[in-house]
Design an enzyme around this catalytic site. Structure first.
Site, short mmCIF file in Angstrom:
data_model
loop_
_atom_site.label_atom_id
_atom_site.label_comp_id
_atom_site.label_asym_id
_atom_site.label_seq_id
_atom_site.Cartn_x
_atom_site.Cartn_y
_atom_site.Cartn_z
N THR A 97 0.81 -1.22 0.00
CA THR A 97 0.00 0.00 0.00
C THR A 97 0.85 1.27 0.00
OG1 THR A 97 -0.14 -0.07 2.42
CG2 THR A 97 -1.92 -1.12 1.17
N CYS A 152 18.15 4.66 -3.07
CA CYS A 152 17.73 5.23 -4.36
C CYS A 152 18.80 6.15 -4.95
CB CYS A 152 16.42 5.97 -4.19
SG CYS A 152 16.37 7.11 -2.78
N VAL A 182 6.31 2.85 -2.88
CA VAL A 182 7.18 1.92 -3.59
C VAL A 182 6.44 0.61 -3.86
CG1 VAL A 182 9.32 0.57 -3.47
CG2 VAL A 182 9.29 2.95 -2.70
N SER A 240 9.14 12.10 -2.52
CA SER A 240 8.62 10.73 -2.59
C SER A 240 9.58 9.72 -1.98
CB SER A 240 8.28 10.34 -4.03
OG SER A 240 9.41 10.49 -4.86
N GLN A 260 16.99 15.57 -3.78
CA GLN A 260 16.14 14.39 -3.68
C GLN A 260 14.67 14.77 -3.43
OE1 GLN A 260 19.73 12.14 -1.42
NE2 GLN A 260 17.79 11.06 -1.33
N ARG A 270 -3.46 -3.24 9.73
CA ARG A 270 -4.40 -2.13 9.57
C ARG A 270 -4.72 -1.85 8.10
NH1 ARG A 270 0.47 0.19 10.98
NH2 ARG A 270 1.34 1.69 9.49
N SER A 271 -3.87 -2.34 7.18
CA SER A 271 -4.13 -2.16 5.74
C SER A 271 -4.79 -3.37 5.11
CB SER A 271 -2.81 -1.88 5.01
OG SER A 271 -2.23 -0.67 5.45
N ARG A 318 21.56 -4.02 3.93
CA ARG A 318 22.46 -3.63 2.83
C ARG A 318 23.93 -3.86 3.12
NH1 ARG A 318 19.35 2.03 1.67
NH2 ARG A 318 17.54 1.15 0.58
N HIS A 347 14.92 12.08 -8.42
CA HIS A 347 16.13 12.57 -7.74
C HIS A 347 17.12 13.08 -8.79
CE1 HIS A 347 14.56 11.01 -4.15
NE2 HIS A 347 15.42 10.06 -3.87
#
Length: 343
Positions: free
Chosen positions: A11, A131, A14, A161, A158, A39-40, A100, A243
């Site tokens: 939701t 990103c 991304v 979003s 950047q 909750r979604s 990462r 970006h």
């Protein structure tokens, strides 16, 4: 024949882009499952032009039988549920920062270091880079092969979003409010973002850098070359999507602008739009919705012996997140790491 694919964080901005990208690229999926927090659960999200998926509860979902999990739910949620999915046999491609820099988790940009995927089975988790790092290393890779990069200095611009849907809503509300003298208190950012620039992304570290700036340095070294020095200043700007980066590169040996331009034009995932005239460059507005990393303003940097400067723009929700994750899955298939399940 195809794969069962779970999109975690479906939701969010991304997550929705992941669903759109899977459909647009005709990814070989027999089933796509949309997952999010409790909750979604029950909400509906679009998958392509014709299909609507009902969101299921991540906390109670059993990943057994799911081959690929595309995760973008936030680092703390991935920390709990990505290992759970991986243990069930699902290959997790995680878009958060949590995994990462772990040494046994590949950090992959398919145009740059697809060979790193060979070690993914140790954890069954692959990390999607930050990103801002992704678009920069896509542009740096062909230049590094040409003349060996020693140092990179980058200033980023950047879009909001990158901070999620609530950040986009805040920019909209502040912009609208500024025209009717309706003051909107900053909540997602430390200062007003409308008609402003904020040199602060993520938390501050002991040396004065922000975590975003640290990410760009350490991720570039892990992906491209551990010997590259990187200094970044990361700035949030009042742009909804896309970006931009001003990149200055110092090389170990001579490299001409013509050589660099030709190498970039041949590079996968790069589009060179560089006309030395009014409007002969790409801005975030034009990059939004596109897959490529755009390079403009390519020129010599005369302040170092072997230097170049360029402007780099990309859609952070696509190549900076969703598209790169889907390309990782496509590369796994192309390399023969995933066997198709009979429909």
């Amino acid at each position: 024949m195809g794969y069962r694919v779970a999109v975690v964080g479906a939701t969010g901005a991304v997550g929705r882009e992941l669903l759109k990208t899977l459909a647009q690229r005709n990814f070989p999926a027999t089933e796509v499952i949309a997952l999010a927090s409790g909750r979604s659960a029950g909400q509906e999200v679009s998958y392509g032009e014709q299909t609507v998926l009902k969101v299921r509860n991540l906390e109670s979902f059993d990943f057994a039988g799911v081959e690929i999990g595309l995760f973008s739910p936030g680092a703390s949620v991935s920390a709990v549920h990505a290992p759970r999915a991986a243990a069930a046999g699902c290959v997790v491609i995680d878009n958060t920062s949590h995994f990462r820099m772990e040494p046994d988790v590949p950090l992959v940009v398919p145009e740059v270091n697809p060979q790193a995927l060979k070690g993914f089975r140790k954890r069954n988790i692959i990390a999607n880079p930050n990103c801002s790092t992704i678009q920069m290393v896509v542009a740096l890779k062909p230049l590094h092969e040409l003349a060996t990069i020693r140092r990179v200095s980058v200033a980023t611009y950047q879009s909001v979003s990158g901070a999620g849907k609530e950040a986009m809503d805040e920019l909209y509300a502040q912009t609208k409010g500024s025209f009717v003298n309706d003051a909107v208190k900053p909540e997602q950012f430390t200062k007003p973002i409308a008609f402003n620039c904020i040199p602060h992304i993520d938390r501050f570290m002991d040396d004065g850098s922000t975590k975003e700036e640290w990410k760009m340095a350490v991720e570039t070294r892990k992906i491209l070359d551990p010997d590259i020095a990187v200094i970044a200043t990361c700035v949030r700007v009042p742009v909804f999507v896309g970006h931009a980066e001003a990149v200055h590169v110092e090389f170990a040996r001579p490299i001409s602008v013509a050589e660099a331009r030709e190498a970039l034009r041949r590079a996968p995932g790069v589009a060179v739009i560089d006309r030395r005239e009014d409007g002969g460059y790409i801005t975030p507005v034009e990059a939004a919705g596109e897959d490529e990393v755009f390079v403009s303003r390519l020129r010599k940097d005369p302040t170092v012996p072997y230097g170049l400067a360029f402007w780099c723009v990309s859609d952070n929700l696509r190549k900076g997140a969703a598209l790169n994750a889907v390309q990782i899955a496509e590369t796994l298939i192309a390399q023969g790491h995933l066997a198709k399940r009979a429909a």
